[in-house]
Write a protein that holds these residues in place. Structure first.
Motif, PDB file in Angstrom:
ATOM      1  N   ARG A 168       0.837  -1.211   0.000  1.00  0.00           N
ATOM      2  CA  ARG A 168       0.000   0.000   0.000  1.00  0.00           C
ATOM      3  C   ARG A 168       0.868   1.256   0.000  1.00  0.00           C
ATOM      4  O   ARG A 168       0.627   2.196  -0.769  1.00  0.00           O
ATOM      5  N   HIS A 169       1.897   1.288   0.828  1.00  0.00           N
ATOM      6  CA  HIS A 169       2.784   2.456   0.886  1.00  0.00           C
ATOM      7  C   HIS A 169       3.556   2.648  -0.421  1.00  0.00           C
ATOM      8  O   HIS A 169       3.728   3.774  -0.890  1.00  0.00           O
ATOM      9  N   THR A 170       3.988   1.554  -0.999  1.00  0.00           N
ATOM     10  CA  THR A 170       4.736   1.620  -2.263  1.00  0.00           C
ATOM     11  C   THR A 170       3.863   2.182  -3.379  1.00  0.00           C
ATOM     12  O   THR A 170       4.288   3.054  -4.145  1.00  0.00           O
TER      13      THR A 170
ATOM     14  N   MET B 128       1.631   6.799  -6.691  1.00  0.00           N
ATOM     15  CA  MET B 128       0.502   7.684  -6.992  1.00  0.00           C
ATOM     16  C   MET B 128       0.888   9.148  -6.774  1.00  0.00           C
ATOM     17  O   MET B 128       0.525  10.011  -7.576  1.00  0.00           O
ATOM     18  N   VAL B 129       1.642   9.416  -5.736  1.00  0.00           N
ATOM     19  CA  VAL B 129       2.112  10.785  -5.483  1.00  0.00           C
ATOM     20  C   VAL B 129       2.999  11.241  -6.634  1.00  0.00           C
ATOM     21  O   VAL B 129       2.868  12.367  -7.133  1.00  0.00           O
TER      22      VAL B 129
ATOM     23  N   ARG C  82       9.029   3.494 -11.915  1.00  0.00           N
ATOM     24  CA  ARG C  82       9.554   2.206 -12.381  1.00  0.00           C
ATOM     25  C   ARG C  82      10.033   1.368 -11.197  1.00  0.00           C
ATOM     26  O   ARG C  82       9.704   0.192 -11.082  1.00  0.00           O
ATOM     27  N   GLN C  83      10.806   1.973 -10.305  1.00  0.00           N
ATOM     28  CA  GLN C  83      11.298   1.241  -9.129  1.00  0.00           C
ATOM     29  C   GLN C  83      10.140   0.857  -8.216  1.00  0.00           C
ATOM     30  O   GLN C  83      10.114  -0.249  -7.672  1.00  0.00           O
ATOM     31  N   ALA C  84       9.189   1.776  -8.053  1.00  0.00           N
ATOM     32  CA  ALA C  84       8.038   1.474  -7.200  1.00  0.00           C
ATOM     33  C   ALA C  84       7.252   0.281  -7.747  1.00  0.00           C
ATOM     34  O   ALA C  84       6.808  -0.579  -6.980  1.00  0.00           O
ATOM     35  N   LEU C  85       7.089   0.216  -9.063  1.00  0.00           N
ATOM     36  CA  LEU C  85       6.371  -0.908  -9.664  1.00  0.00           C
ATOM     37  C   LEU C  85       7.152  -2.215  -9.524  1.00  0.00           C
ATOM     38  O   LEU C  85       6.558  -3.275  -9.286  1.00  0.00           O
TER      39      LEU C  85
END
Length: 76
Positions: A22-24, A29-30, A55-58
């Motif tokens: 959720r945080h990632t 989203m931000v 990209r890193q978040a995904l």
């Protein structure tokens, strides 16, 4: 000293990974929102710069999702 059951350990790991997911995704989203605002302000390069961390978040989200599914398979 008490020991947790294996099932309890898996459930705790599952909960931690879901919260981390959720945080990632919220961080992504931000970044996407920032990119949209940059586009609205005519800052195309800023928009691209804002989406690069996504990209890193995904990648992180994919790893967390795989972990969640593995933990779930191991629950009794």
């Amino acid at each position: 000293m008490s020991t947790q059951s294996t099932d309890s350990i898996y459930k705790n790991g599952l909960a931690a990974n879901i919260i981390s997911l959720r945080h990632t995704l919220a961080r992504a989203m931000v970044d996407a929102t920032t990119a949209c605002k940059d586009l609205e302000n005519g800052q195309h390069r800023g928009a691209v710069g804002a989406v690069i961390p996504i990209r890193q978040a995904l990648d992180d989200a994919q790893a967390l999702l795989e972990s969640i599914l593995i933990l779930n398979r191991n629950l009794n």
